[in-house]
Design an enzyme around this catalytic site. Structure first.
Site, short mmCIF file in Angstrom:
data_model
loop_
_atom_site.label_atom_id
_atom_site.label_comp_id
_atom_site.label_asym_id
_atom_site.label_seq_id
_atom_site.Cartn_x
_atom_site.Cartn_y
_atom_site.Cartn_z
CG ASP A 206 -1.85 0.96 1.14
OD1 ASP A 206 -2.83 1.14 0.49
OD2 ASP A 206 -1.80 1.86 2.16
CD GLU A 251 16.08 -14.40 3.90
OE1 GLU A 251 15.51 -14.81 4.50
OE2 GLU A 251 16.78 -13.28 3.88
C1 GLC Z 1 -4.15 2.80 -0.83
C2 GLC Z 1 -5.59 2.06 -0.45
C3 GLC Z 1 -6.57 2.94 -0.12
C4 GLC Z 1 -6.17 3.60 1.07
C5 GLC Z 1 -4.81 4.46 1.00
C6 GLC Z 1 -4.39 4.78 2.51
O1 GLC Z 1 -4.42 4.05 -1.72
O2 GLC Z 1 -5.74 1.59 -1.80
O3 GLC Z 1 -7.85 2.03 0.11
O4 GLC Z 1 -7.29 4.21 1.73
O5 GLC Z 1 -4.05 3.56 0.33
O6 GLC Z 1 -4.00 3.47 2.95
#
Ligand code: GLC
Length: 527
Positions: A206, A251
Site C-alpha cells: 500500500d 529467501e
Molecule cells: C491505498 C489504498 C486505499 C487507502 C490508502 C491509504 O491507496 O488502496 O484504500 O485508503 O492507500 O492507506
C-alpha cells in the site's frame, strides 16, 4: 519449456474482505466467509486472490489503519482462520496475496499511543513524523509545519495536545511512519517474515511510493501532491527498502512476489521500482483512468507496455478496485444510455484479458455490479466523506457487500435477518451470483468463459503484441494465435481476420457491433 513465474500472467481477484462474505453474522465479511466461497473463485477461473487488510484495526479507513500487523481483527476472524484459509486457497490451486500497509499505522497502534504519551524529541516519537508548527497570522496562532494536503482532504498534519504536529498523508487516524528510523525498517521486515512463514504467496504494498518524505519537508508550493520530483512521493531512499524486501522474498521458496501501489507521474519513475532486485510488479492504473475511447486505450496500453519493457517485468492491468468508481458506471458517462456501461464493461474485459501481463479484477465486477450512488449519508464510512465536509462521496459505493443469493438484502452476504455494514440496493436480485450462475447470458457466465479461454491459450501467447490497422473507433491487436477487437464506437466495423471465439454481444456476420469486444483465433491471413 520455460517456466513462467505464476504472477507474470496471473489473473488476480481482489477480495475486499469486509464486503465479500459474512460467515458469523456481524454484517461484515470475514476470513471464514472467503473460505466458504473458494469453490466459486476456482470455478470463476482466477489464479490468485489479493486480500485487502484484515489486521486488527479500528477501521477508520476500512482497515488501511492497522493497529496490530501480526493479528487478525476479531471482526474478520482469527489467525487460526487465516492459516486454514491459506491451506484451502492452496488446495484449490490458487495463490494468496495479502496487503501490507507500511506508510502509516493506525493511531491505535501501540507505537503511536507510546509516541503521544512521550515528550517531543523522544525515541518513541521518532518512529513517526512529529514537527513543531509554524507561527500563524495572528499572535498565538499556529499553522501546520508545511502546506502538504491529506489525500483525503484537509491538511496532512494534526496538532497534538502538547503542541507538536504529526504527519498523516491520509486520515488523521493514520499517522505516517518515519522510515528513516531503523526500528521501523526492521519491524516491517519481521512482519513480512511473519506472513511469509504462514504461507502467503505475495504482498500488495500500500502507498508504496510514500515511505520516505523529502528530509527538508519543504512546501509543495502548488506542485502536484504526487509529482515524482515533489517532496512527498518517490524519494530515492524508498528503493533501498524494496531491495531489502526482495532479498527476504527470495529467501523463501515458491515464487513469492510483491506488487507495489505506485502512483507516479512518469513511466521512468515507475520502472525504477521494477529493477531486477526490487519489486516484481507495480500497478498500472492507465486503463482504469482512460475513458471509453479506442484512441485512449491504444495510447495508454502502448505507454504502459513501454514503461515496463526495459525492466523485463510484465505489465499489469486494472479496470476497477476498492478505490475507484466501478467501471460499469464509469463507462455510462457521459452518455448515460441505459445498459451502455454494462455492455462496455463486458467488451473491455476481453481487451483486459487479451493484453500481455497480469490482470487484477475487483470483486463484483464478474457480476456486473454498478457503483451504488444513492447510499444514505448516514451510512457512508469512507473518511473522504467527512474530511471533504461531505463534498466528495468517497469510495463506499464500490464497497457495498456482494450479493450471493436470494431476492432481498442481505442477499446471502450475511445470514438472513442481518443488516450488512453498508445497505444493499433493492434491485440486486437478478445480480446475485446464484441467479447469474444458471443464466448463460449473464456477466458471470461471460467472465467464466473469457477466463477459461485465456487459460486455455496462455501458453501459446507471446509476451508482446502487434497493433493491427483498424477503423478509428476500434482497437485491434494480435498476440500470435489470438486477435482482440474492441469497437468503442456506436456503428459496426468490419472484424479483423480470424475465427470468432468469444464476443460480448452477437456479431452481425463479419461485423462487430458498437460497444462490443471480440476475441478471434487469428487466421494465417492476419499475419
Ligand atoms: C491505498 C489504498 C486505499 C487507502 C490508502 C491509504 O491507496 O488502496 O484504500 O485508503 O492507500 O492507506
Amino acid at each position: 519449456m520455460t517456466l513462467t513465474p505464476w504472477w507474470r500472467d496471473a489473473v488476480v481477484y481482489e477480495v475486499y474482505v469486509r464486503s465479500f462474505a459474512d460467515s458469523d453474522g456481524n454484517g461484515e465479511g470475514d476470513l471464514q466467509g472467503i473460505r466458504s466461497r473458494l469453490g466459486y473463485l476456482r470455478d470463476l477461473g482466477v489464479d490468485a486472490l489479493w486480500l485487502t487488510p484484515f489486521y486488527t484495526s479500528p477501521l477508520a479507513d476500512g482497515g488501511y489503519d492497522v493497529a496490530d500487523y501480526r493479528d487478525v481483527d476479531p471482526r474478520f476472524g482469527t489467525l487460526r482462520d487465516f492459516d486454514a484459509l491459506v491451506a484451502d486457497v492452496h488446495a484449490h490451486g490458487l495463490r494468496l496475496i495479502v496487503d501490507i500497509v507500511p506508510n502509516h499505522s493506525s493511531d491505535r497502534h501501540p507505537w503511536f499511543r507510546e509516541a503521544l504519551a512521550a515528550p517531543p524529541g523522544s525515541p518513541a516519537r521518532s518512529r513517526y513524523i512529529f514537527r513543531p508548527g509554524k507561527p500563524g497570522e495572528r499572535p498565538g496562532e499556529e499553522r501546520p509545519p508545511n502546506d502538504w494536503p491529506s489525500a483525503f482532504g484537509g491538511p496532512a498534519w494534526t496538532r497534538t495536545d502538547d503542541g507538536e504536529w504529526y504527519l498523516h498523508l491520509y486520515a488523521r487516524e493514520q499517522p505516517d511512519f518515519n522510515w528513516r528510523n531503523p526500528e521501523v525498517r526492521s519491524e516491517f521486515e519481521e512482519i513480512l517474515r511473519f506472513w511469509l512463514d504462514r504461507g502467503v504467496d505475495g504482498f500488495r504494498i500500500d502507498v508504496a511510493a510514500g515511505l520516505f518524505k523529502d528530509a527538508s519537508f519543504r512546501d509543495l508550493g502548488g506542485q502536484d501532491r504526487r509529482a515524482s520530483d515533489g517532496p512527498i512521493y518517490s524519494r530515492p531512499e524508498v528503493h533501498d527498502v524494496y531491495r531489502r524486501w526482495r532479498r527476504i522474498l527470495d529467501e523463501y521458496d515458491g515464487d513469492r512476489m510483491a506488487i507495489g501501489e505506485v502512483w507516479t507521474d512518469g513511466p521512468e519513475d515507475l520502472a525504477l521500482y521494477l529493477r531486477p532486485d526490487e519489486l516484481h510488479q507495480v500497478f498500472q492504473f492507465d486503463l482504469q483512468l482512460a475513458s471509453w475511447s479506442a484512441t485512449q486505450f491504444r495510447d495508454v496500453a502502448t505507454a504502459a507496455m513501454k514503461a515496463v519493457a526495459p525492466t523485463g517485468a510484465a505489465p499489469t492491468w486494472v479496470l476497477s478496485s476498492h478505490d475507484s468508481i466501478r467501471h460499469v458506471t464509469r463507462y455510462e458517462r457521459p452518455e448515460s444510455v441505459p445498459g451502455i456501461g454494462y455492455a462496455r464493461a463486458k467488451a473491455a474485459l476481453l481487451m483486459l484479458l487479451a493484453l500481455p501481463g497480469s490482470a487484477y479484477l475487483y470483486q463484483g465486477e464478474e457480476l456486473g455490479l454498478p457503483e451504488v450512488l444513492d447510499l444514505p449519508d448516514e451510512a457512508r464510512q469512507d473518511p473522504i466523506w467527512e474530511r471533504t465536509n461531505r463534498r466528495l462521496a468517497g469510495r463506499d459505493g464500490c464497497r457495498v457487500p456482494l450479493p450471493w443469493a436470494g431476492t432481498a438484502e442481505p442477499y446471502g452476504f450475511s445470514p438472513d435477518g442481518v443488516r450488512p455494514w453498508l445497505p444493499m440496493p433493492r434491485d440486486w436480485a437478478s445480480r446475485t451470483a446464484e441467479a447469474q450462475a444458471s443464466d448463460p447470458s449473464s456477466m458471470l457466465a461471460f467472465y467464466r468463459e473469457a477466463l477459461a479461454l485465456r487459460r486455455r491459450m496462455a501458453n501459446d501467447l507471446p509476451d508482446d503484441l502487434e497493433w493491427l490497422d483498424s477503423p478509428e473507433t476500434a482497437v485491434f491487436f494480435r498476440r500470435g494465435p489470438l486477435t482482440c477487437a474492441l469497437n468503442c464506437g456506436e456503428n459496426p466495423v468490419r472484424l479483423p481476420p480470424g475465427t470468432p471465439l468469444l464476443t460480448s454481444t452477437p456479431l452481425y456476420g463479419d461485423l462487430l457491433p458498437g460497444n462490443t469486444g471480440c476475441l478471434l483465433e487469428s487466421g494465417p491471413t492476419a499475419a
